[in-house]
Motif scaffolding. Structure first.
Motif, short mmCIF file in Angstrom:
data_model
loop_
_atom_site.label_atom_id
_atom_site.label_comp_id
_atom_site.label_asym_id
_atom_site.label_seq_id
_atom_site.Cartn_x
_atom_site.Cartn_y
_atom_site.Cartn_z
N GLY A 1 14.90 1.95 22.90
CA GLY A 1 15.61 2.68 23.95
C GLY A 1 15.07 4.10 23.99
O GLY A 1 14.08 4.43 23.33
N TYR B 1 20.32 3.50 9.25
CA TYR B 1 19.95 3.67 10.65
C TYR B 1 21.18 3.77 11.57
O TYR B 1 21.06 4.13 12.74
CB TYR B 1 19.05 2.53 11.14
N SER C 1 21.75 -9.53 17.00
CA SER C 1 20.56 -10.06 17.69
C SER C 1 19.36 -10.22 16.75
O SER C 1 18.49 -11.06 16.99
CB SER C 1 20.21 -9.12 18.85
N TYR D 1 18.92 -15.53 20.79
CA TYR D 1 19.31 -15.23 22.18
C TYR D 1 18.70 -13.93 22.68
O TYR D 1 18.49 -12.99 21.91
CB TYR D 1 20.83 -15.10 22.29
N PRO E 1 17.42 -3.18 23.05
CA PRO E 1 16.00 -3.27 22.74
C PRO E 1 15.63 -4.56 21.97
O PRO E 1 14.53 -5.09 22.15
CB PRO E 1 15.73 -2.03 21.87
N VAL F 1 19.85 -11.60 25.95
CA VAL F 1 20.72 -11.47 27.13
C VAL F 1 20.15 -10.38 28.03
O VAL F 1 19.94 -9.25 27.59
CB VAL F 1 22.17 -11.13 26.71
P1 NAP Z 1 22.80 -0.98 23.04
O1 NAP Z 1 22.95 -1.24 24.51
O2 NAP Z 1 21.57 -1.46 22.39
O3 NAP Z 1 22.95 0.59 22.75
C1 NAP Z 1 24.10 1.30 23.19
C2 NAP Z 1 23.89 2.79 23.06
O4 NAP Z 1 23.87 3.16 21.68
C3 NAP Z 1 22.57 3.28 23.65
O5 NAP Z 1 22.83 4.48 24.32
C4 NAP Z 1 21.69 3.53 22.43
O6 NAP Z 1 20.74 4.55 22.62
C5 NAP Z 1 22.73 3.98 21.43
N1 NAP Z 1 22.32 3.79 20.03
C6 NAP Z 1 21.90 2.66 19.43
N2 NAP Z 1 21.69 2.87 18.12
C7 NAP Z 1 21.96 4.18 17.88
C8 NAP Z 1 21.92 4.99 16.71
N3 NAP Z 1 21.63 4.50 15.50
N4 NAP Z 1 22.25 6.31 16.84
C9 NAP Z 1 22.60 6.82 18.05
N5 NAP Z 1 22.67 6.09 19.18
C10 NAP Z 1 22.36 4.78 19.10
O7 NAP Z 1 24.12 -1.51 22.32
P2 NAP Z 1 24.49 -2.86 21.56
O8 NAP Z 1 25.95 -2.99 21.69
O9 NAP Z 1 23.90 -2.90 20.21
O10 NAP Z 1 23.78 -4.02 22.41
C11 NAP Z 1 24.38 -4.54 23.57
C12 NAP Z 1 23.45 -5.56 24.19
O11 NAP Z 1 23.23 -6.65 23.28
C13 NAP Z 1 24.05 -6.16 25.45
O12 NAP Z 1 23.02 -6.33 26.43
C14 NAP Z 1 24.56 -7.51 24.98
O13 NAP Z 1 24.64 -8.47 26.02
C15 NAP Z 1 23.52 -7.89 23.95
N6 NAP Z 1 23.98 -8.87 22.95
C16 NAP Z 1 23.07 -9.74 22.43
C17 NAP Z 1 23.45 -10.68 21.49
C18 NAP Z 1 22.44 -11.63 20.92
O14 NAP Z 1 22.79 -12.52 20.15
N7 NAP Z 1 21.18 -11.52 21.27
C19 NAP Z 1 24.78 -10.75 21.05
C20 NAP Z 1 25.69 -9.83 21.58
C21 NAP Z 1 25.29 -8.89 22.52
P3 NAP Z 1 19.23 4.25 23.16
O15 NAP Z 1 19.36 3.86 24.59
O16 NAP Z 1 18.53 5.53 22.94
O17 NAP Z 1 18.66 3.11 22.34
#
Ligand code: NAP
Ligand code: ZN
Length: 363
Positions: free
Chosen positions: A36, A175, A141, A146, A98, A148
């Motif tokens: 990101g 992290y 993830s 998966y 990411p 998404v």
């Molecule tokens: P994210 O969308 O990856 O990140 C959310 C926010 O947190 C972003 O602004 C990011 O900044 C920030 N961030 C992340 N790590 C940080 C850190 N260590 N310090 C400061 N800021 C940080 O959030 P997420 O909830 O982890 O991921 C959501 C996505 O995952 C959705 O699209 C969802 O559908 C998907 N998902 C996938 C699975 C799977 O099994 N594959 C399961 C559930 C959800 P940056 O933009 O700078 O990175």
């Protein structure tokens, strides 16, 4: 017969990236780092990865434009960038966005003709090797197959429909120290919903149940800390571990109704993923017929009853979204067609109950 396939080599603990150096040495000759805008750098993860790559004399390029809820357009752009750079493996660093994007990019780079076509609903495709380094404790993830993505053509979020497990995951709780309290809470709620939807799931078996109960116990221990912004090293470590366990559970069971229902709330109203699922949970559990199973889940969290869970969820993911009956009816009708999620729910379900769950959850 109980089967549980967990093919990702997961390194958990301090300095996990450096511990995995020998594995990284064998992944390829040029890495595409997928991140990101900020979190990979803020968290310190990118610097650790670059240090190892430089020691190994492995070349790399960085694509740092993955947005939250990544779109098909962005992953295609990243794949073109990686192809032009001649990268032959992917290192995803960040939250679920990411990491999921990395898997889709790996598939497109391995099959470059996909840059110009629809990437959903394809036969099983091969992908370049993916290394996953989480900086949130929520999606799991790093250990799931998966990806998404946001599909603007269909105005929703969708699973890519492929099975792309990372080759390895490096989970270092430090992290997550840079995460804001809000994102920490929202992502912890996401991990909770994975554990709960995996436990109350048609595909659950004693092996996945064991992982789910262990994850629920770890999360339950820290509910008060989450609400009070008390994020000690132990809390950060346990949240990351519980999130990984939750990923292992849904890698086996899949998610079910709250995840399917939450996508519309994220796409149309911008609710963060964890909040979109979390606000539906009390009504979802109230309408779940097998209350014995619900009680087991609550007891693993260390809670007496559903009301107690509801109070926690309200504090962890407050939400003032307000929607009309007509809008909620349209989301319920849409969800009633989502066979992928409905088939994981172990009880009969209809559009009327789906509507009721939305209505009871949203003002
Ligand atoms: P994210 O969308 O990856 O990140 C959310 C926010 O947190 C972003 O602004 C990011 O900044 C920030 N961030 C992340 N790590 C940080 C850190 N260590 N310090 C400061 N800021 C940080 O959030 P997420 O909830 O982890 O991921 C959501 C996505 O995952 C959705 O699209 C969802 O559908 C998907 N998902 C996938 C699975 C799977 O099994 N594959 C399961 C559930 C959800 P940056 O933009 O700078 O990175
Ligand atoms: Zn989720």
């Amino acid at each position: 017969m109980h089967v549980l396939q967990l093919p990702v080599k997961a390194y958990f603990g301090t300095n996990a990236v450096a511990q995995g150096e020998a594995l990284l040495a064998k992944c390829g000759t040029k890495a595409l780092l997928v991140t990101g805008r900020q979190s990979a750098r803020l968290s310190g993860a990118q610097a650790d990865v670059v240090a190892v790559l430089e020691r190994l004399e492995i070349d790399y390029v960085v694509f740092n434009e993955i947005e939250e809820n990544p779109s098909v357009e962005t992953v295609k752009r990243a794949a073109v960038y990686g192809l032009e750079a001649g990268a032959d493996f992917i290192i995803g660093i960040g939250g679920g966005s990411p990491l999921d994007a990395s898997k889709a990019i790996a598939m497109i780079m391995r099959n470059p003709e996909l840059v110009k076509t629809n990437i959903f609903g394809l036969k099983p495709m091969k992908a370049l090797p993916v290394i996953a380094i989480p900086t949130t404790s929520g999606t799991g993830s790093e250990v799931t197959q998966y990806a998404v993505l946001t599909d603007h053509m269909d105005q929703t979020k969708k699973n890519l429909g492929q099975s792309i497990f990372p080759k390895a995951a490096f989970l270092d709780p430090k992290y997550t120290y840079s995460l804001s309290p809000n994102v920490t809470r929202q992502t912890a709620v996401d991990a909770f919903t994975h554990l709960a939807e995996g436990y109350l799931n048609k595909n659950a078996n004693p092996l996945s149940d064991g992982l789910a109960i262990q994850g629920l116990k770890m999360l339950g221990k820290h509910l008060a800390s989450l609400e009070l912004d008390e994020f000690s090293e132990e809390v950060r470590s346990d949240l990351m571990y519980a999130s990984m366990l939750a990923g292992m559970v849904i890698a086996h069971t899949g998610t079910s109704l709250p995840h399917g229902m939450g996508y519309a709330l994220t796409y149309h109203h911008g609710l963060p993923h964890g909040v979109a699922n979390g606000i539906l949970f009390n009504a979802y559990l109230t309408h779940f017929k097998d209350q014995t199973r619900v009680k087991e889940l609550l007891s693993a969290l260390g809670l007496e009853d559903l009301n107690e869970l509801n109070q926690h969820l309200k504090r962890l993911c407050p939400c003032d979204l307000s929607l009309s009956d007509a809008v909620l009816q349209s989301y319920a009708d849409q969800m009633a067609q989502n066979e992928g999620k409905l088939k994981n729910h172990p009880e009969p379900m209809d559009a009327k109950t789906l509507y009721t769950i939305y209505r009871e959850s949203i003002a």
